[in-house]
Design a protein around this motif. Structure first.
Motif, mmCIF file in Angstrom:
data_model
loop_
_atom_site.group_PDB
_atom_site.id
_atom_site.type_symbol
_atom_site.label_atom_id
_atom_site.label_comp_id
_atom_site.label_asym_id
_atom_site.label_seq_id
_atom_site.Cartn_x
_atom_site.Cartn_y
_atom_site.Cartn_z
ATOM 1 N N MET A 99 -5.217 19.899 -6.887
ATOM 2 C CA MET A 99 -6.024 20.134 -8.082
ATOM 3 C C MET A 99 -7.486 19.775 -7.787
ATOM 4 O O MET A 99 -7.777 18.728 -7.235
ATOM 5 C CB MET A 99 -5.480 19.260 -9.221
ATOM 6 N N LYS A 129 1.248 5.236 -0.265
ATOM 7 C CA LYS A 129 1.091 5.852 1.064
ATOM 8 C C LYS A 129 0.984 4.756 2.135
ATOM 9 O O LYS A 129 0.268 4.915 3.126
ATOM 10 C CB LYS A 129 -0.122 6.795 1.123
ATOM 11 N N ASP A 171 3.011 3.971 4.199
ATOM 12 C CA ASP A 171 3.548 4.477 5.471
ATOM 13 C C ASP A 171 2.435 5.009 6.379
ATOM 14 O O ASP A 171 2.593 5.062 7.586
ATOM 15 C CB ASP A 171 4.576 5.596 5.210
ATOM 16 N N MET A 172 1.295 5.409 5.785
ATOM 17 C CA MET A 172 0.202 5.973 6.581
ATOM 18 C C MET A 172 -0.866 4.941 6.916
ATOM 19 O O MET A 172 -1.845 5.249 7.601
ATOM 20 C CB MET A 172 -0.440 7.143 5.819
ATOM 21 N N ASN A 210 5.804 3.375 -0.773
ATOM 22 C CA ASN A 210 5.761 4.739 -0.237
ATOM 23 C C ASN A 210 6.519 5.593 -1.243
ATOM 24 O O ASN A 210 7.750 5.598 -1.265
ATOM 25 C CB ASN A 210 6.424 4.739 1.148
ATOM 26 N N ILE A 241 -6.768 7.800 -9.097
ATOM 27 C CA ILE A 241 -7.649 8.940 -8.806
ATOM 28 C C ILE A 241 -6.800 10.151 -8.393
ATOM 29 O O ILE A 241 -5.615 10.005 -8.078
ATOM 30 C CB ILE A 241 -8.689 8.580 -7.705
ATOM 31 N N GLY A 295 -1.048 10.152 -5.504
ATOM 32 C CA GLY A 295 0.414 10.143 -5.486
ATOM 33 C C GLY A 295 1.054 9.832 -6.830
ATOM 34 O O GLY A 295 2.225 9.450 -6.887
ATOM 35 N N ILE A 314 -5.665 10.000 -15.184
ATOM 36 C CA ILE A 314 -6.421 10.395 -13.988
ATOM 37 C C ILE A 314 -7.825 9.818 -14.091
ATOM 38 O O ILE A 314 -8.536 10.065 -15.063
ATOM 39 C CB ILE A 314 -6.496 11.928 -13.841
HETATM 40 N N1 LIG Z 1 2.949 9.916 3.257
HETATM 41 C C1 LIG Z 1 2.960 9.800 1.929
HETATM 42 N N2 LIG Z 1 2.558 10.829 1.166
HETATM 43 C C2 LIG Z 1 2.562 10.681 -0.172
HETATM 44 C C3 LIG Z 1 2.988 9.490 -0.795
HETATM 45 N N3 LIG Z 1 2.858 9.642 -2.138
HETATM 46 C C4 LIG Z 1 2.394 10.893 -2.340
HETATM 47 N N4 LIG Z 1 2.211 11.530 -1.161
HETATM 48 C C5 LIG Z 1 1.665 12.886 -0.956
HETATM 49 O O1 LIG Z 1 0.331 12.912 -1.470
HETATM 50 C C6 LIG Z 1 0.021 14.166 -2.038
HETATM 51 C C7 LIG Z 1 -0.504 13.999 -3.448
HETATM 52 O O2 LIG Z 1 0.533 13.508 -4.287
HETATM 53 P P1 LIG Z 1 0.608 13.799 -5.852
HETATM 54 O O3 LIG Z 1 1.786 13.079 -6.379
HETATM 55 O O4 LIG Z 1 0.485 15.260 -6.110
HETATM 56 O O5 LIG Z 1 -0.740 13.093 -6.328
HETATM 57 P P2 LIG Z 1 -1.333 12.975 -7.804
HETATM 58 O O6 LIG Z 1 -1.999 11.646 -7.877
HETATM 59 O O7 LIG Z 1 -0.288 13.261 -8.825
HETATM 60 O O8 LIG Z 1 -2.428 14.104 -7.754
HETATM 61 P P3 LIG Z 1 -3.248 14.849 -8.967
HETATM 62 O O9 LIG Z 1 -2.268 15.679 -9.688
HETATM 63 O O10 LIG Z 1 -4.275 15.630 -8.203
HETATM 64 O O11 LIG Z 1 -3.900 13.810 -9.805
HETATM 65 C C8 LIG Z 1 1.304 14.986 -1.951
HETATM 66 O O12 LIG Z 1 1.233 15.814 -0.807
HETATM 67 C C9 LIG Z 1 2.391 13.934 -1.771
HETATM 68 O O13 LIG Z 1 3.510 14.419 -1.089
HETATM 69 C C10 LIG Z 1 3.408 8.396 0.043
HETATM 70 O O14 LIG Z 1 3.740 7.291 -0.399
HETATM 71 N N5 LIG Z 1 3.368 8.624 1.387
#
Ligand SMILES: Nc1nc2c(ncn2[C@@H]2O[C@H](COP(=O)(O)OP(=O)(O)OP(=O)(O)O)[C@@H](O)[C@H]2O)c(=O)[nH]1
Length: 284
Positions: free
Chosen positions: A1, A59, A61-62, A86, A128, A132, A175
């Motif tokens: 987004m 995240k 894990d990263m 994660n 933000i 995730g 958000i």
């Molecule tokens: N490696 C890893 N990737 C993650 C983790 N949590 C989320 N992701 C990845 O990060 C990206 C963004 O995750 P979303 O859940 O869409 O993030 P959001 O905060 O809801 O994003 P918006 O809708 O833009 O506000 C996706 O590709 C997920 O698969 C995590 O703990 N580890």
């Protein structure tokens, strides 16, 4: 987004979080474990006021595990409980419930003393873009998405997600915007994939990434791009990476844009291993 953070948009985002604050007992502030400072909203304390909060370093894990531990201590020193999680793999989910219970022990004991019937903890996720939030909600929800009806005091029915018996989560996260005016913060957000490439100059972002790797993880930088030593001049480094990885223009010259793109892609896709781009700064 893609979100354009105009002042009006920021005010609306803030209002949406503020309106929902009164519905919840606790805020789950989701940040990126690789950049726990840069992925926080600069006005978060002001926005959530005195509402209890749990910081979730997502995240993890990263990120570099040792640095993540330092961050947990850092938050702890400020009286803020933080957990490394994660959301993609579902690590740390049980701890979210137990930490919330721990943070709210006194509040719930007070409620009980007043004769309020025990109920589940109500929480809301804020963070933000791309940190995730949806992944965490889905992970916690499993198949337990349920309408729990009207919440007294609000006209619009809120959708709550049941997480076991002890926790209820608002299904729409708050958000918030990052501190994107800051060039360094912007580079970190771009390197972790939190903001779209087009906003910043790719070469600048990749230079920031390469300089960071040179300083903090030189061995990984050398190994990834088969470098004997890391050249001092950034142009030379670009040339070496470009030649080794075939990022060339038709005449055989190194294509710097391609080099920048591949470096950023490598960092984002963990080709250089788990990375933490910032360490806690005490006295901030
Ligand atoms: N490696 C890893 N990737 C993650 C983790 N949590 C989320 N992701 C990845 O990060 C990206 C963004 O995750 P979303 O859940 O869409 O993030 P959001 O905060 O809801 O994003 P918006 O809708 O833009 O506000 C996706 O590709 C997920 O698969 C995590 O703990 N580890």
């Amino acid at each position: 987004m893609t979100i354009q953070w105009f002042p009006g948009h920021m005010a609306k985002a803030r209002r949406q979080v503020t309106e929902k604050l009164k519905l919840v007992d606790i805020i789950f502030e989701l940040v990126d474990a690789r950049i726990p400072h840069s992925s926080r909203n600069p006005m978060i304390d002001e926005i959530i006021q005195h509402k209890p909060r749990l910081v979730l370093l997502n995240k993890a894990d990263m990120a570099d595990k040792e640095v993540t531990k330092e961050w947990i201590h850092f938050f702890d020193a400020q009286g803020i409980k933080a957990l490394a999680i994660n959301s993609q793999a579902g690590t740390g989910m049980k701890e979210i419930v137990s930490a919330s219970k721990w943070i709210l022990t006194e509040k719930f004991a007070r409620m009980q003393a007043k004769g309020v019937k025990p109920r589940a903890i109500r929480a809301m996720i804020v963070g933000i873009p791309n940190v995730g939030k949806s992944t965490l909600i889905n992970r916690l929800a499993k198949k337990n998405i349920a309408k729990t009806g009207n919440t007294p005091g609000v006209t619009k029915a809120q959708q709550w997600i049941k997480v076991g018996k002890e926790l209820e989560l608002l299904d729409t996260p708050g958000i918030l915007w990052p501190k994107f005016e800051d060039q360094e913060v912007g580079s970190k957000l771009a390197l972790t994939g939190a903001i779209k490439d087009t906003i910043l100059n790719l070469q600048d972002v990749s230079i920031y990434g390469l300089r960071f790797l040179e300083k903090e993880y030189p061995q990984r930088l050398k190994e990834r791009y088969q470098l004997q030593h890391i050249p001092e001049e950034i142009v030379t480094l670009f040339n070496e990476i470009g030649k080794r990885r075939g990022a060339l223009m038709s005449g055989g010259e190194v294509d710097y844009d391609k080099v920048a793109e591949l470096v950023i892609r490598d960092i984002r896709s963990e080709q250089l291993g788990p990375l933490s781009f910032e360490k806690p700064q005490y006295g901030e």
